[in-house]
Scaffold this motif. Structure first.
Motif, PDB file in Angstrom:
ATOM      1  N   HIS A  74       0.838  -1.210   0.000  1.00  0.00           N
ATOM      2  CA  HIS A  74       0.000   0.000   0.000  1.00  0.00           C
ATOM      3  C   HIS A  74       0.871   1.258   0.000  1.00  0.00           C
ATOM      4  N   GLU A  77       2.548   1.812  -3.368  1.00  0.00           N
ATOM      5  CA  GLU A  77       1.594   2.363  -4.338  1.00  0.00           C
ATOM      6  C   GLU A  77       1.363   3.850  -4.094  1.00  0.00           C
ATOM      7  N   GLN A  78       1.216   4.236  -2.828  1.00  0.00           N
ATOM      8  CA  GLN A  78       1.017   5.643  -2.497  1.00  0.00           C
ATOM      9  C   GLN A  78       2.224   6.477  -2.925  1.00  0.00           C
ATOM     10  N   TYR A  79       3.424   6.010  -2.592  1.00  0.00           N
ATOM     11  CA  TYR A  79       4.646   6.740  -2.931  1.00  0.00           C
ATOM     12  C   TYR A  79       4.815   6.836  -4.440  1.00  0.00           C
ATOM     13  N   THR A  80       4.579   5.734  -5.142  1.00  0.00           N
ATOM     14  CA  THR A  80       4.730   5.717  -6.595  1.00  0.00           C
ATOM     15  C   THR A  80       3.828   6.759  -7.243  1.00  0.00           C
ATOM     16  N   GLU A  81       2.576   6.823  -6.816  1.00  0.00           N
ATOM     17  CA  GLU A  81       1.640   7.795  -7.387  1.00  0.00           C
ATOM     18  C   GLU A  81       2.070   9.225  -7.083  1.00  0.00           C
ATOM     19  N   MET A  82       2.478   9.475  -5.836  1.00  0.00           N
ATOM     20  CA  MET A  82       2.921  10.824  -5.478  1.00  0.00           C
ATOM     21  C   MET A  82       4.155  11.223  -6.276  1.00  0.00           C
ATOM     22  N   ARG A  84       5.191  10.099  -9.212  1.00  0.00           N
ATOM     23  CA  ARG A  84       4.820  10.337 -10.617  1.00  0.00           C
ATOM     24  C   ARG A  84       4.169  11.701 -10.795  1.00  0.00           C
ATOM     25  N   GLN A  85       3.281  12.064  -9.882  1.00  0.00           N
ATOM     26  CA  GLN A  85       2.614  13.366  -9.976  1.00  0.00           C
ATOM     27  C   GLN A  85       3.620  14.507  -9.872  1.00  0.00           C
TER      28      GLN A  85
END
Length: 97
Positions: A74, A77-82, A84-85
């Motif tokens: 989890h 996934e949170q870090y990856t999305e942040m 990328r943004q």
């Protein structure tokens, strides 16, 4: 969220978006101060280590997470999305160090 709701949330330690970003900016400001003496390539790993250490503490001591691997996934996934943004954000300045 109106002012009254923000105050009530603040008393319970909950963060709305504005408060969340204010806390996050404090960490960025700390990183920028430290970057005056520490190379960014070293500093970003120290911050990543500290985040992992603190997140492990929260998982074990506060959330009492039983399935560590699910929590790890989890968080990844949170870090990856942040990340990328932020990488897609043209407003970020070019690195200085």
């Amino acid at each position: 969220m109106n002012r009254k709701e923000r105050r009530a949330a603040g008393k319970t330690g909950e963060l709305d978006t504005e408060a969340f970003l204010k806390v996050a900016n404090k960490f960025i400001e700390l990183a920028n101060r430290e970057n005056q003496a520490v190379k960014a390539t070293d500093l970003h790993m120290a911050f990543l280590y500290a985040a992992a250490r603190y997140n492990a503490y929260v998982a074990k001591a506060i959330l009492d997470v039983e399935t560590h691997e699910e929590f790890v996934q989890h968080m990844v996934e949170q870090y990856t999305e942040m990340l990328r943004q932020h990488l897609a954000d043209d407003a970020l300045a070019s690195p200085t160090r």
